[in-house]
Scaffold this motif. Structure first.
Motif, PDB file in Angstrom:
ATOM      1  N   UNK B 255     -21.323 -15.801 -25.014  1.00 43.71           N
ATOM      2  CA  UNK B 255     -20.693 -16.875 -24.021  1.00 43.71           C
ATOM      3  C   UNK B 255     -19.544 -15.922 -23.451  1.00 43.71           C
ATOM      4  N   UNK B 256     -19.559 -16.200 -22.008  1.00 41.10           N
ATOM      5  CA  UNK B 256     -18.367 -15.700 -21.251  1.00 41.10           C
ATOM      6  C   UNK B 256     -17.202 -16.588 -21.319  1.00 41.10           C
ATOM      7  N   UNK B 257     -15.862 -16.319 -21.085  1.00 40.37           N
ATOM      8  CA  UNK B 257     -14.921 -17.147 -20.849  1.00 40.37           C
ATOM      9  C   UNK B 257     -14.751 -17.284 -19.430  1.00 40.37           C
ATOM     10  N   UNK B 258     -14.648 -18.597 -19.053  1.00 38.61           N
ATOM     11  CA  UNK B 258     -14.552 -18.792 -17.529  1.00 38.61           C
ATOM     12  C   UNK B 258     -13.411 -19.861 -17.195  1.00 38.61           C
ATOM     13  N   UNK B 259     -12.764 -19.930 -16.323  1.00 38.35           N
ATOM     14  CA  UNK B 259     -11.654 -20.851 -15.888  1.00 38.35           C
ATOM     15  C   UNK B 259     -12.347 -21.818 -15.478  1.00 38.35           C
ATOM     16  N   UNK B 260     -12.206 -22.990 -15.705  1.00 42.31           N
ATOM     17  CA  UNK B 260     -13.051 -24.155 -15.131  1.00 42.31           C
ATOM     18  C   UNK B 260     -12.684 -24.413 -13.697  1.00 42.31           C
ATOM     19  N   UNK B 289     -20.883 -27.938 -20.971  1.00 38.08           N
ATOM     20  CA  UNK B 289     -20.163 -28.773 -22.077  1.00 38.08           C
ATOM     21  C   UNK B 289     -21.396 -29.367 -22.878  1.00 38.08           C
ATOM     22  N   UNK B 290     -21.212 -29.184 -24.125  1.00 38.54           N
ATOM     23  CA  UNK B 290     -22.538 -29.901 -24.988  1.00 38.54           C
ATOM     24  C   UNK B 290     -22.257 -31.381 -25.111  1.00 38.54           C
ATOM     25  N   UNK B 458     -21.969 -26.191 -13.094  1.00 42.36           N
ATOM     26  CA  UNK B 458     -21.381 -26.952 -14.213  1.00 42.36           C
ATOM     27  C   UNK B 458     -22.814 -27.002 -15.133  1.00 42.36           C
ATOM     28  N   UNK B 459     -22.725 -26.924 -16.455  1.00 43.66           N
ATOM     29  CA  UNK B 459     -23.730 -27.043 -17.227  1.00 43.66           C
ATOM     30  C   UNK B 459     -23.506 -28.118 -18.214  1.00 43.66           C
ATOM     31  N   UNK B 460     -24.503 -29.077 -18.413  1.00 46.36           N
ATOM     32  CA  UNK B 460     -24.405 -29.867 -19.450  1.00 46.36           C
ATOM     33  C   UNK B 460     -25.322 -29.675 -20.255  1.00 46.36           C
ATOM     34  N   UNK B 461     -25.120 -29.313 -21.507  1.00 48.07           N
ATOM     35  CA  UNK B 461     -26.309 -29.227 -22.567  1.00 48.07           C
ATOM     36  C   UNK B 461     -26.477 -30.027 -23.572  1.00 48.07           C
ATOM     37  N   UNK B 462     -27.628 -30.443 -23.866  1.00 50.95           N
ATOM     38  CA  UNK B 462     -27.929 -31.379 -25.070  1.00 50.95           C
ATOM     39  C   UNK B 462     -28.755 -30.507 -26.238  1.00 50.95           C
ATOM     40  N   UNK B 463     -28.072 -30.290 -27.454  1.00 51.75           N
ATOM     41  CA  UNK B 463     -28.699 -29.601 -28.502  1.00 51.75           C
ATOM     42  C   UNK B 463     -28.745 -30.408 -29.686  1.00 51.75           C
ATOM     43  N   UNK B 464     -29.867 -30.141 -30.442  1.00 53.13           N
ATOM     44  CA  UNK B 464     -29.669 -30.533 -31.969  1.00 53.13           C
ATOM     45  C   UNK B 464     -29.420 -29.301 -32.687  1.00 53.13           C
ATOM     46  N   UNK B 465     -29.357 -28.167 -32.114  1.00 55.64           N
ATOM     47  CA  UNK B 465     -29.030 -26.888 -32.626  1.00 55.64           C
ATOM     48  C   UNK B 465     -27.594 -26.427 -32.712  1.00 55.64           C
ATOM     49  N   UNK B 466     -26.980 -27.147 -33.919  1.00 57.30           N
ATOM     50  CA  UNK B 466     -25.190 -27.019 -33.934  1.00 57.30           C
ATOM     51  C   UNK B 466     -24.968 -25.427 -33.781  1.00 57.30           C
ATOM     52  N   UNK B 467     -25.463 -24.403 -34.149  1.00 55.43           N
ATOM     53  CA  UNK B 467     -25.054 -23.313 -34.105  1.00 55.43           C
ATOM     54  C   UNK B 467     -24.859 -22.856 -32.356  1.00 55.43           C
ATOM     55  N   UNK B 468     -26.065 -23.421 -31.842  1.00 56.32           N
ATOM     56  CA  UNK B 468     -26.079 -23.228 -30.645  1.00 56.32           C
ATOM     57  C   UNK B 468     -25.001 -23.929 -29.681  1.00 56.32           C
ATOM     58  N   UNK B 473     -20.877 -23.896 -26.192  1.00 58.06           N
ATOM     59  CA  UNK B 473     -20.210 -24.800 -25.431  1.00 58.06           C
ATOM     60  C   UNK B 473     -18.656 -24.581 -25.208  1.00 58.06           C
ATOM     61  N   UNK B 474     -17.877 -24.904 -24.096  1.00 56.53           N
ATOM     62  CA  UNK B 474     -16.425 -24.893 -23.858  1.00 56.53           C
ATOM     63  C   UNK B 474     -15.903 -26.071 -24.500  1.00 56.53           C
ATOM     64  N   UNK B 475     -16.755 -27.140 -24.233  1.00 60.19           N
ATOM     65  CA  UNK B 475     -16.022 -28.541 -25.128  1.00 60.19           C
ATOM     66  C   UNK B 475     -17.488 -29.165 -25.665  1.00 60.19           C
ATOM     67  N   UNK B 476     -17.279 -29.857 -26.597  1.00 61.67           N
ATOM     68  CA  UNK B 476     -18.171 -30.552 -27.149  1.00 61.67           C
ATOM     69  C   UNK B 476     -17.951 -32.014 -27.363  1.00 61.67           C
ATOM     70  N   UNK B 477     -18.763 -32.792 -26.378  1.00 57.09           N
ATOM     71  CA  UNK B 477     -18.834 -34.197 -26.561  1.00 57.09           C
ATOM     72  C   UNK B 477     -19.854 -34.872 -27.675  1.00 57.09           C
ATOM     73  N   UNK B 478     -19.221 -35.696 -28.645  1.00 57.10           N
ATOM     74  CA  UNK B 478     -20.269 -36.038 -29.531  1.00 57.10           C
ATOM     75  C   UNK B 478     -20.473 -37.662 -29.471  1.00 57.10           C
ATOM     76  N   UNK B 479     -21.786 -37.880 -29.567  1.00 61.45           N
ATOM     77  CA  UNK B 479     -22.324 -39.413 -29.594  1.00 61.45           C
ATOM     78  C   UNK B 479     -22.452 -39.696 -30.906  1.00 61.45           C
TER      79      UNK B 479
END
Lengths: 348, 512, 338
Positions: B255-260, B289-290, B458-468, B473-479
Motif C-alpha cells: 500500500x502506498x501512502x496518498x494524500x486524498x 476505502x474498504x 477513488x477506490x471502493x473495495x469490498x472484501x471478506x478477507x480481513x487481512x486484505x 484500506x485508508x479507511x474501513x467502513x463497517x456494515x
C-alpha cells in the motif's frame, strides 16, 4: 487467512417461515380455484344469455371435446414439469387417427387392437423425441418442432389425399367414442381415469416427485443422483403414448378422418397446460390444473359458438389466455419476491 | 482423539489424483485419506483446488489419473448417484435445493418413507424431517417450500439431508460460511455426534479457529498440489497459513501512502428496503476505502445499487458532482463509475467470448469513435487496445482471440480489471477483487489497486478477507445488518476493531 | 504471434479444433448445387434458379432479424402469424378501397406493433420468449382469421405484384432477393462489426455479464423483436403479392423453415454463437433442396419431412460433435499423464 466471520442480518423465525409457506401454498391453490371460478362465471353468463347452452347435449359435447384435449394436456404436463416441451403431440394425434383408421377400415378389429396400435405408434414417436432430448441434449423446442413437421409430412404422404370414412370403421370402435356407461360417455371416463392415475403417480410416488425435482433445479437433481435422462425419456414416452391414445379416441369419436386432422392442436395443449398452472419453466403444476385448463379452453370455444361470436376468435382467445396466464404467474412471483424482501426489514 | 492413522484402510481416499479443466490443471497428484471417526480439514487458499477435491469425492468429477478408493478398494463413481450409494454425503458451499418442493421433500428426495402400497407416506416424511430439525435444534416447517429460505436455513436443510442418509462419509464444503456463531456451535455438536458414530468427515472452512476446534488432521493444498497432511495438534495458525500461502505475507499488501484529493463518490442516505438502510459515505480521489462486514450485511448490495444494477428506494449517489439516476449502469459508467462484480463467471465476464471482446465490451462507443468515421468497429483498434491493457496488467495468455474461459482464475480477474480500467473511470468499485485467485496474482492486484489510487482514482473495495481490508484500506467502513455502523481510519483498524463493529458488539465512531 | 508474458498450457486443444459449422454448411450448399445439376438438367438453368430464389424471399428476409434474435438467446415463433396477419390486413384494406401506397405503411406499422408486444412481454415481465411467442403465434394468426375469415382477396395492382415475380432487369435476381442481399450486408455489418453486434453476442452468451458491462440489454431485445415483426409484416405483403392472394392462412408454418435455416446456418439455439454468412448458406441450402425435390416430383408432403429432418440434424450434429470432442478431451490427459 480470511478470518472474517459471516452472518446474515435477519433470522426469519419458524413462524414467518410458515407464513411464507402458507402464502405460496395459497397462490398455487388459487390457480386451480381461479380456473374453476372462471369456468363457472363463463358458464353462468353464457347460460343467462342463451339458456340452451346448458342443455344435456351441449354439456356432453363440451365434455367429449375436452376429453381428448385433456388427455394430451396430462401428457404434456409430464413433459413441461421437467422443463421441456412436446410440440409434436398434435401431429401424433393426426397420424394415429389416420393410420389406425386405415388399419381397421373394413375389418372386424376390436377396440383393444385399435388402442394398442395407437398407443404403440404414439409411444414410438415419443421415444424418438425423448431420445433426442434426453440422450443428445438437443433443445426440446427445436426437436419437437422438427418431429412435428416430419410426422405431419408422413401423415400427408400416407394419406395421399384420401380420407377414412366412418362407414368403414368397425362399430365397436365407433361405440367407444360415442357410447356411454350408465349415461356417462366413455371418453370423459377414460380421460378422468388417466388423469387420476398420472396425478396420483406424480404426487405420491418417489419417481413421480423426481419429475418435479428435475424441472425445479436440474443442477440440484444431478447432484442428488436423480436419473434425469430416464425420467425425461419417460415423460416423452408417456406424452407420445397418450397422444396415441388420443388419436385412437379421435377416430372413435369422429369416424371420418382427413389427413392431419389435429393440426395446430399442440398450441391448444400448451395453452391448456400453462393456463392450468403448470409453469413453463418446470417444477410446478398438476395434471388436474392442466385438465381444467383444457376444459376451460374447450368451453370458451363452445361459448363463442353459442353467443354467435365470430368463431375465428377461438384461436386468438387461446393465445391471449396463454399470455394472460404466464403474465399473471410472473406478476404474482415478482410481487411475492418483493413482499418477502420487504418483510426482512421488520425482522431485521 | 486418534491423531495417528489407524491400521484399518481409510473409508474414502483420493490417491495421486490429477484433474484438468481445459488448460487449467486443477489438481496435480493429490492424495487425501479420510478415516472412520476423524474430522479431517482441507486447507488451502481460494483456487487451490478444494472444490475439485470435493466434487471428485462426490462423483461429479472423474479423475484424469489416480484413483478413488473406498475402504481400500479402488472404485469408479460414474455420477453423484454412485457416490451416494457408497455412503458419501456432500454439503456444498452453495446449497443446491429444489426451490419448488417442500423442505421435507428436499431432504428425502428419492428416499421418501413409503406406505405398504409403495406410495409416499407424507405424514411419516414430515415427522422424520421435524425430528431431524429437532436434533439440529432449529425451527423449520417441513411443509414449507425451499423457495424463500435464507441461506442459513438452506444450509440447515442440506445438513439434515446428509444426516438423514446415515452417511459413512460426510464432506462439508464451507458449511459455516453463512451461519451465526450459535448455529455453528450446533453444527459442530452434530458433527461430533456423527464422528463418534464412526463417520469419516472432511471439513472445509476459511475460519482457521473452526478448523482447530473441530478437526484432528489437516491436508493442505496449494495451486492444485498436495503440500502435506499432518495432525493439527502441534500446529499453530501461522504454520497453517504458511503452508497455504507458501510465502511471507507482508509483500501481499504493497500500500502506498496518498494524500486524498476531492470527493469523487458521494452516497447519501441510500436505502433499499429490506436490504440496506440509510447508508451515507464519501470516497475521495486517491483513497482506497474498504467496505467491510459479515456476509449478508449488505455490502455487495450497496455496491450493486450504486452502480445501478439494483434499484434503490431512497437516497442519492453523486459521482464527481453528477447525480446518478437510479438503476442505470449505463448512466453510472458515463459518470465515471466502474464496477468489478463479485461473481466473475456470471457477471464479470462472458466466458465463451474472446479476451479482446471481453475487454472491449465496456467501451463499445469509444472503440467505434477510435475506429474512424462511421458506425463500424475496427478489429485492429479493438485488438490493439486489448493488447495494450493485457500487457499493462501482465496478463498471461497465448492469443487474444482465445475464450477467457480457458484462463486461470487470476488471469480472468485481470481481464475483468482490464475491461473496467479501459473505461478510464474516476471511481472504481471492486467486490471481492481477489476471491479465488492464486497468491501471486493477488499481490499483483493489490499493487495495481494501490497504483490506481496513487494516480488519483477513488477506490471502493469490498472484501471478506480481513487481512486484505487492513492491508489495503485508508479507511474501513463497517456494515452490520444493512446499516453502516462504523468508520475506522487506517491507524485504528485492527482485526478486533473491525470484527467488533461487524458483529454489532460495539458501535464505533458513527459514520458521517 | 508469440504473445506476451507467458503461455497457456495445453495449446494443442486449438490444433484439434474442428472445422467451423458455417463452413460445413457452405460446402454442403456447393455440393447440393452441383449434385442437383447432375440429377436434373433443368436445375442449373437461370430460369429455375431465379424462380427458386424468388420462392425463398420471405424466408430469407425473416431469417435476418431471426438470426439476431437467436444470437441474443431469444426466439420469435410468431413471425409466420404476423406474416399471415399482414396478408389478411392487406386484403381487407384493399377490399375497403384503400390505396395500396397507404396500405403498406399501415401494415408495416401493425407488424412492428406485434413485434413490440412480444418484446415488451419479454423485457418488461421477464418472460421466456419461447412461451410468449407461442402465445402470440396463436393470437396473431387468430386475429388474421378475425380480419379476413376464410375469404381470399386478389386483384392487387399489377405494377406492385410484378415486383415480386420478376427479376431486376438485366439480371436473373428477383427483386426481393436483391433486397435481401442488401439487407444481409447491413445485418452482417451490424452483427459482426458494430458495438451493438458485440453486445448481442454478449447478451446471448451471458446476459448478466452483458448487463453488468453497461449494455442496455432490454432496449436491444425490444428493438430486435420490433424489427422482427416489421420484417415479417413486410414479408407478408411480398407473399400476398407474389401469390396474388391475401388469405388468413398465408405462410402457415413458415416459422419452422426460418428457424431451420438459421440453426442450419450454425447459430446456437442457446445464443451467443453464429455467423450471418452461415445463415445465408442455410437459407440457400433449404431453398435449393426444396427446389430439387420439386423438380424431381417428390410429393410436397415429403418436403415438410425434409425440412423437419434438416432442423433436427442442424441442432443434433454440432451437439454430437461436441459430445465426441468432450469424450476425446477426457481421454487425452489421462493418456498423457501415464
Amino acid at each position: 487467512m480470511t478470518a472474517v466471520a459471516r452472518q446474515r442480518p435477519t433470522r426469519p423465525t419458524a413462524k414467518t417461515g410458515r407464513g411464507e409457506g402458507g402464502l405460496i401454498d395459497l397462490v398455487l391453490r388459487f390457480r386451480e380455484l381461479g380456473i374453476l371460478g372462471a369456468l363457472i362465471v363463463l358458464v353462468a353468463v353464457t347460460t343467462a344469455i342463451n339458456p340452451r347452452f346448458l342443455s344435456a347435449q351441449g354439456v356432453e359435447d363440451i365434455f367429449l371435446n375436452a376429453s381428448i384435449l385433456a388427455l394430451l394436456a396430462v401428457g404434456q404436463t409430464l413433459v413441461v414439469v421437467t422443463r421441456n416441451i412436446d410440440l409434436s403431440v398434435g401431429s401424433v394425434v393426426g397420424l394415429v387417427a389416420f393410420v389406425v383408421g386405415d388399419a381397421v377400415s373394413g375389418t372386424q378389429h376390436g377396440v383393444l387392437f385399435a388402442v394398442a396400435l395407437g398407443v404403440a405408434i404414439g409411444a414410438a414417436c415419443g421415444l424418438v423425441n425423448g431420445l433426442l432430448v434426453s440422450l443428445c441434449g438437443v433443445p426440446a423446442l427445436v426437436v419437437t418442432l422438427g418431429t412435428l413437421y416430419v410426422i405431419q409430412g408422413l401423415n400427408h404422404y400416407i394419406a395421399h389425399g384420401e380420407q377414412i370414412s366412418a362407414a368403414e370403421v368397425p362399430d365397436a370402435i365407433l361405440k367407444l367414442g360415442n357410447g356411454d356407461l350408465a349415461g356417462v360417455p366413455y371418453l370423459p371416463l377414460i380421460s378422468v381415469a388417466v388423469m387420476l392415475a398420472v396425478g396420483c403417480y406424480l404426487r405420491s410416488y418417489p419417481s413421480g416427485r423426481e419429475f418435479y425435482a428435475i424441472g425445479s433445479s436440474p443442477e440440484a437433481a444431478r447432484l442428488a443422483g436423480v436419473p434425469i435422462r430416464r425420467r425425461v425419456l419417460t415423460a416423452y414416452l408417456a406424452s407420445g403414448a397418450l397422444a396415441g391414445l388420443a388419436g385412437t379416441l379421435w377416430l372413435a369419436r369422429f369416424g371420418t378422418v382427413v389427413a392431419d386432422p389435429a393440426r395446430g392442436w399442440e398450441l391448444d395443449v400448451v395453452a391448456a397446460v400453462v393456463v392450468g398452472g403448470v409453469a413453463i419453466v418446470g417444477g410446478v403444476g398438476t395434471v388436474y390444473g392442466a385438465a381444467l385448463g383444457a376444459l376451460l379452453i374447450t368451453t370458451i370455444g363452445s361459448v363463442l359458438v353459442v353467443l354467435k361470436i365470430n368463431p375465428f376468435w377461438q384461436e386468438a382467445v387461446v393465445g391471449l389466455l396463454l399470455l394472460l396466464a404466464i403474465s399473471a404467474d410472473r406478476l404474482v412471483a415478482l410481487r411475492l419476491a418483493r413482499v418477502l424482501r420487504k418483510r426482512n426489514v421488520r425482522h431485521g | 482423539m486418534n491423531t495417528s492413522a489407524p491400521p484399518t484402510p481409510p473409508r474414502l481416499a483420493l490417491v495421486n489424483v490429477s484433474k484438468a479443466f481445459g488448460a487449467v490443471q486443477a489438481l496435480r497428484g493429490v492424495t487425501i485419506e479420510l478415516y472412520a471417526g476423524e474430522v479431517h480439514a482441507l486447507a488451502g487458499e481460494n483456487g487451490a483446488g478444494k472444490s475439485t477435491v470435493v466434487k471428485t469425492f462426490a462423483g461429479v468429477h472423474r479423475p484424469d489419473s489416480g484413483e478413488v478408493r473406498l475402504d481400500g478398494e479402488p472404485v469408479v463413481f460414474n455420477g453423484p448417484a454412485d457416490a451416494q450409494a457408497a455412503g458419501v454425503a456432500v454439503i456444498y458451499q452453495e446449497p443446491t435445493l429444489f426451490p419448488d418442493l417442500s423442505v421435507a421433500e428436499n431432504i428425502f428426495m428419492g428416499r421418501q418413507p413409503r406406505t405398504s402400497l409403495g406410495r409416499i407416506d407424507r405424514k411419516a416424511m414430515h415427522a422424520a424431517a421435524a425430528d431431524l430439525f429437532a436434533r439440529l435444534g432449529v425451527a423449520l416447517d417441513p411443509r414449507q417450500p425451499a423457495r424463500g429460505l435464507s441461506i442459513a436455513d438452506q444450509q440447515v436443510v442440506e445438513i439434515a439431508k446428509a444426516i438423514s442418509r446415515d452417511a459413512k462419509v460426510l464432506i462439508m464444503d464451507e458449511p459455516t460460511a453463512a451461519l451465526t456463531g450459535q448455529e455453528v456451535a450446533r453444527l459442530f455438536a452434530v458433527t461430533r455426534t456423527l464422528q463418534q458414530a464412526g463417520c469419516a468427515i472432511l471439513f472445509i472452512s476459511h475460519r482457521l479457529e473452526e478448523i482447530f476446534e473441530l478437526c484432528q488432521r489437516v491436508t493442505t493444498l496449494r495451486d492444485g498440489t498436495w503440500v502435506g497432511t499432518e495432525p493439527l495438534d502441534g500446529l499453530t495458525a501461522d504454520d497453517l497459513v504458511q503452508r497455504m500461502v507458501g510465502r511471507e505475507l507482508e509483500e501481499l499488501y504493497p500500500k502506498q501512502e496518498v494524500a486524498p484529493g476531492p470527493v469523487a463518490l458521494k452516497v447519501s442516505r441510500l436505502t433499499r428496503e429490506g436490504v440496506f438502510t440509510d447508508v451515507s459515505f464519501q470516497v475521495r480521489r486517491g483513497e482506497i476505502v474498504a467496505l467491510a462486514g459479515l456476509v449478508g450485511a449488505g455490502r455487495s448490495e450497496v455496491a450493486r445499487a450504486i452502480f445501478g444494477v439494483d434499484r434503490w428506494d431512497a437516497g442519492e449517489v453523486e459521482v464527481d458532482g453528477t447525480r446518478l439516476p437510479p438503476a442505470s449502469p449505463t448512466a453510472a459508467m458515463a459518470a465515471g463509475l466502474a464496477f468489478v462484480p463479485e461473481d466473475r463467471r456470471q457477471q464479470g465476464l462472458v466466458m465463451d467470448m474472446s479476451i479482446e471482446r471481453n475487454i472491449g465490451l465496456t467501451q463499445l462507443r469509444s472503440l467505434r469513435r477510435a475506429s474512424g468515421p462511421g458506425p463500424l468497429i475496427s478489429r485492429r483498434v479493438e485488438r490493439d487496445r486489448a493488447r495494450d491493457w493485457a500487457l499493462r496488467l501482465q496478463l498471461k495468455f497465448s492469443r487474444l482471440s482465445d475464450a477467457v474461459g480457458v484462463l486461470s482464475g487470476g488471469n480472468q480477474q485481470k481481464v475483468v480489471l482490464a475491461k473496467w480500467l479501459a473505461t478510464e473511470p474516476s471511481v472504481l468499485i471492486v467486490d471481492e477483487p481477489t476471491r479465488g485467485i492464486d497468491v501471486g496474482t493477488k499481490a499483483e492486484v493489490h499493487r495495481l489497486l494501490s497504483e490506481l489510487a496513487a494516480r488519483n482514482m477513488a477506490v471502493l473495495m469490498i472484501s471478506s478477507d480481513l487481512p486484505e481490508v487492513l492491508g489495503m484500506a485508508d479507511r474501513v467502513l463497517v456494515m452490520h445488518e444493512g446499516r453502516l455502523v462504523a468508520e475506522i481510519p487506517r491507524a485504528e483498524a485492527t482485526e478486533e476493531s473491525v470484527m467488533a463493529a461487524a458483529t454489532g458488539r460495539r458501535v464505533g465512531k458513527e459514520a458521517a | 504471434m508469440a504473445e506476451a508474458t507467458g503461455t497457456v498450457r495445453g495449446r494443442d486443444a486449438g490444433a484439434g479444433r474442428l472445422v467451423r459449422w458455417d463452413v460445413v454448411v457452405t460446402a454442403l450448399l456447393v455440393a447440393v448445387f452441383f449434385g442437383g445439376v447432375g440429377i436434373s438438367p433443368d436445375f442449373g438453368g437461370t430460369d429455375n434458379l431465379s424462380f427458386a430464389l424468388g420462392d425463398l424471399g420471405e424466408i430469407a428476409l425473416i431469417a435476418l432479424p431471426m438470426t439476431l434474435l437467436v444470437v441474443c438467446g431469444q426466439v420469435d415463433l410468431s413471425v409466420a402469424s404476423v406474416l399471415g396477419l399482414a396478408g389478411a390486413l392487406t386484403g381487407r384494406l384493399w377490399e375497403a378501397g384503400w390505396a395500396f401506397e397507404a396500405i403498406v405503411p399501415a401494415v408495416l406499422a401493425v407488424g412492428a406493433l406485434c413485434g413490440l408486444i412480444n418484446g415488451l412481454l419479454v423485457t418488461r415481465l421477464g418472460l421466456p420468449s419461447l412461451a410468449v411467442t407461442i402465445g402470440t403465434l396463436s393470437l396473431y394468426r387468430g386475429l388474421a382469421y378475425v380480419v379476413l375469415g376464410t375469404e381470399a382477396v386478389s386483384q392487387f395492382p399489377a405494377r406492385y405484384a410484378e415486383l415480386t415475380t420478376t427479376a431486376v432487369p438485366g439480371t436473373p435476381i428477383p427483386y426481393q432477393i436483391a433486397l435481401f442481399a442488401l439487407l444481409a450486408v447491413v445485418t452482417a455489418l451490424v452483427l459482426h462489426a458494430t458495438g451493438v453486434g458485440r453486445a448481442m453476442f454478449a447478451i446471448g452468451a451471458q446476459e448478466d455479464a452483458a448487463f453488468h458491462a453497461g449494455i442496455r440489454v432490454k432496449r436491444i431485445k425490444l428493438a430486435l423483436f420490433a424489427v422482427s415483426g416489421l420484417t415479417a409484416a413486410f414479408a407478408g405483403v411480398v407473399y400476398t403479392l407474389r401469390y396474388g392472394s391475401a388469405r388468413a392462412d398465408n405462410g402457415m408454418g413458415l416459422e419452422l423453415a426460418v428457424i431451420a435455416a438459421v440453426l442450419l446456418g450454425g447459430v446456437d439455439f442457446n445464443g451467443g454463437k453464429g455467423t450471418l454468412g452461415g445463415v445465408i448458406s442455410g437459407v440457400l441450402l433449404i431453398g435449393l433442396l426444396r427446389n430439387l425435390l420439386m423438380l424431381n416430383d417428390v410429393a410436397t408432403e415429403i418436403q415438410s419431412v425434409v425440412t423437419g429432418l434438416l432442423l433436427i440434424v442442424s441442432v443434433l450434429t454440432p451437439r454430437l460433435v461436441g459430445m465426441a470432442r468432450e469424450r476425446r478431451a477426457r481421454r487425452r490427459p489421462a493418456a498423457a499423464s501415464t
